[in-house]
Design an enzyme around this catalytic site. Structure first.
Site, PDB file in Angstrom:
ATOM      1  N   TYR A  29      37.768  40.194  21.759  1.00 13.81           N
ATOM      2  CA  TYR A  29      38.641  39.087  21.382  1.00 13.81           C
ATOM      3  C   TYR A  29      38.208  38.515  20.034  1.00 13.81           C
ATOM      4  O   TYR A  29      37.072  38.712  19.583  1.00 13.81           O
ATOM      5  CB  TYR A  29      38.618  37.998  22.465  1.00 13.81           C
ATOM      6  CG  TYR A  29      39.739  36.998  22.325  1.00 13.81           C
ATOM      7  CD1 TYR A  29      41.068  37.403  22.292  1.00 13.81           C
ATOM      8  CD2 TYR A  29      39.469  35.635  22.210  1.00 13.81           C
ATOM      9  CE1 TYR A  29      42.096  36.490  22.154  1.00 13.81           C
ATOM     10  CE2 TYR A  29      40.500  34.697  22.076  1.00 13.81           C
ATOM     11  CZ  TYR A  29      41.804  35.143  22.038  1.00 13.81           C
ATOM     12  OH  TYR A  29      42.822  34.235  21.893  1.00 13.81           O
ATOM     13  N   ASN A  60      49.674  30.333  27.924  1.00 15.12           N
ATOM     14  CA  ASN A  60      50.882  31.157  27.888  1.00 15.12           C
ATOM     15  C   ASN A  60      52.166  30.385  27.582  1.00 15.12           C
ATOM     16  O   ASN A  60      52.948  30.815  26.731  1.00 15.12           O
ATOM     17  CB  ASN A  60      51.022  31.941  29.196  1.00 15.12           C
ATOM     18  CG  ASN A  60      49.965  33.019  29.332  1.00 15.12           C
ATOM     19  OD1 ASN A  60      49.561  33.624  28.351  1.00 15.12           O
ATOM     20  ND2 ASN A  60      49.509  33.265  30.543  1.00 15.12           N
ATOM     21  N   SER A  89      55.252  40.064  31.573  1.00 13.30           N
ATOM     22  CA  SER A  89      54.004  39.309  31.487  1.00 13.30           C
ATOM     23  C   SER A  89      54.285  37.828  31.712  1.00 13.30           C
ATOM     24  O   SER A  89      55.438  37.388  31.772  1.00 13.30           O
ATOM     25  CB  SER A  89      53.370  39.498  30.111  1.00 13.30           C
ATOM     26  OG  SER A  89      54.181  38.891  29.108  1.00 13.30           O
ATOM     27  N   ALA A  90      53.210  37.034  31.825  1.00  7.76           N
ATOM     28  CA  ALA A  90      53.393  35.593  31.994  1.00  7.76           C
ATOM     29  C   ALA A  90      54.074  34.984  30.774  1.00  7.76           C
ATOM     30  O   ALA A  90      54.999  34.168  30.909  1.00  7.76           O
ATOM     31  CB  ALA A  90      52.048  34.926  32.249  1.00  7.76           C
ATOM     32  N   VAL A  91      53.628  35.352  29.570  1.00  9.28           N
ATOM     33  CA  VAL A  91      54.283  34.844  28.362  1.00  9.28           C
ATOM     34  C   VAL A  91      55.755  35.244  28.372  1.00  9.28           C
ATOM     35  O   VAL A  91      56.634  34.438  28.045  1.00  9.28           O
ATOM     36  CB  VAL A  91      53.588  35.361  27.089  1.00  9.28           C
ATOM     37  CG1 VAL A  91      54.401  35.011  25.845  1.00  9.28           C
ATOM     38  CG2 VAL A  91      52.190  34.772  26.962  1.00  9.28           C
ATOM     39  N   PHE A 122      50.787  35.830  15.506  1.00 10.63           N
ATOM     40  CA  PHE A 122      50.641  34.490  16.072  1.00 10.63           C
ATOM     41  C   PHE A 122      49.399  34.467  16.947  1.00 10.63           C
ATOM     42  O   PHE A 122      49.206  35.332  17.805  1.00 10.63           O
ATOM     43  CB  PHE A 122      51.862  34.094  16.910  1.00 10.63           C
ATOM     44  CG  PHE A 122      51.694  32.742  17.554  1.00 10.63           C
ATOM     45  CD1 PHE A 122      51.975  31.585  16.849  1.00 10.63           C
ATOM     46  CD2 PHE A 122      51.228  32.633  18.862  1.00 10.63           C
ATOM     47  CE1 PHE A 122      51.796  30.336  17.431  1.00 10.63           C
ATOM     48  CE2 PHE A 122      51.039  31.385  19.447  1.00 10.63           C
ATOM     49  CZ  PHE A 122      51.325  30.238  18.739  1.00 10.63           C
TER      50      PHE A 122
END
Length: 330
Positions: free
Chosen positions: A53, A125, A152-154, A263
């Site tokens: 990350y 998210n 996905s959650a997003v 982003f």
């Protein structure tokens, strides 16, 4: 008290983390003790454990970047919170724990009566989805947006937020078995990714220009989204689920003036004014409390099974979020 701690990073994320016992120090002035109710495992959490990350905490560290808790004890000079109040946990605070110590003035009170599991997921998210819809391209009701990783959650939050704003969505998944769940979330159009995605997406939009493409996959999936866009469209990338760099043909850049940008919510947190942050989280919390905004939960795990939970979150074929319930069912 227990927390999920790791002292090293490695390629198999569940191998580096374990539940360990700990004790919190006495509360200082302005601090509160929080009983953690629920905390999700996000892709960024998994990447943090593997070391991939963009922002890595010093070791040893406690896992988890968001969640929701209940005020269990007040320290000296705390007047803005009360015992039993539901609060949003501080971001990057190490939320995979039974208890946390927080600074009262930095904690965001949340609506009473809302589902703690849904509230636990509002820090990362939902604002990612909201900000990509509002801050990248000027969109008007009726405009089309295309996104991949729509299951996905997003992706689920983006569908719901787009519908609330009168936007129409083309939602791309990587397997046929994911189509039904995305349709159930309110998607206008659901397509399985492929080389001819651009053509199929333009047909679905009935040749109306698609102004914004949202990519969480990278690799050739970025190119497929770019090919769907109209003249001057923008692709915004916020992830690399494929593990590959974004690929876009020069033809999209040169002949159709398509652009690619990124982003990262962490940067937004660093740059956004406090009033803007309050506005974003106020809208999200209100929509969650009203039942207008929600994400699927595939499974919940106790803290003692953190290795199983991380392994489940790291798999590529899920139909919902994995949540840690450190103090049992809520």
């Amino acid at each position: 008290m227990k927390r999920a701690q790791y002292e090293r990073r490695g390629p198999v994320p569940q191998d580096v983390i374990e539940a360990v016992e700990f004790q919190t120090p006495p509360l200082a002035a302005g601090q509160v003790l929080i009983e953690v109710l629920a905390a999700p495992i996000n892709p960024s959490d998994v990447l943090t454990l593997t070391g991939d990350y963009g922002l890595l905490p010093p070791l040893p560290a406690v896992g988890g970047n968001e969640g929701v808790g209940r005020v269990a004890e007040l320290g000296p000079e705390v007047t803005q919170l009360k015992l039993g109040q539901t609060v949003l946990l501080p971001i990057q605070g190490g939320s995979w724990a039974t208890h946390m110590v927080g600074t009262a003035k930095h904690l965001v009170p949340l609506p009473d009566g809302a589902d703690p599991k849904q509230l636990a997921m509002i820090t990362i998210n939902p604002p990612t989805a909201l900000l990509m819809l509002s801050d990248i391209v000027a969109l008007e009701p009726g405009d089309w947006v295309i996104q991949n990783a729509a299951n996905s959650a997003v992706g689920t939050y983006l569908i719901q937020l787009a519908k609330a704003r009168g936007l129409r969505t083309i939602n791309v998944v990587r397997r046929e078995s994911a189509v039904e769940a995305v349709q159930a979330a309110g998607a206008d159009v659901v397509l399985v990714d492929g080389e001819d995605l651009g053509k199929r997406a333009r047909e679905a939009a009935q040749k109306a220009p698609i102004k914004l493409g949202i990519d969480a996959v990278g690799g050739l999936a970025t190119q497929h989204v770019a090919q769907a866009l109209g003249e001057g469209g923008v692709v915004v990338n916020y992830g690399a689920m494929s593990g590959e760099a974004c690929q876009i043909s020069p033809a999209s850049f040169v002949f159709r003036d398509v652009s690619l940008r990124g982003f990262w919510l962490s940067r937004w947190f660093q740059q956004a004014a406090p009033a803007r942050r309050a506005q974003v989280f106020g809208e999200i919390a209100q929509r969650v409390a009203a039942g207008e905004l929600h994400a699927r939960v595939q499974a919940t795990y106790p803290l003692e099974r953190i290795k199983d939970a991380v392994a489940a979150a790291a798999t590529g074929e899920r139909d919902g979020k994995i949540l840690i319930l450190p103090n049992g069912e809520v």
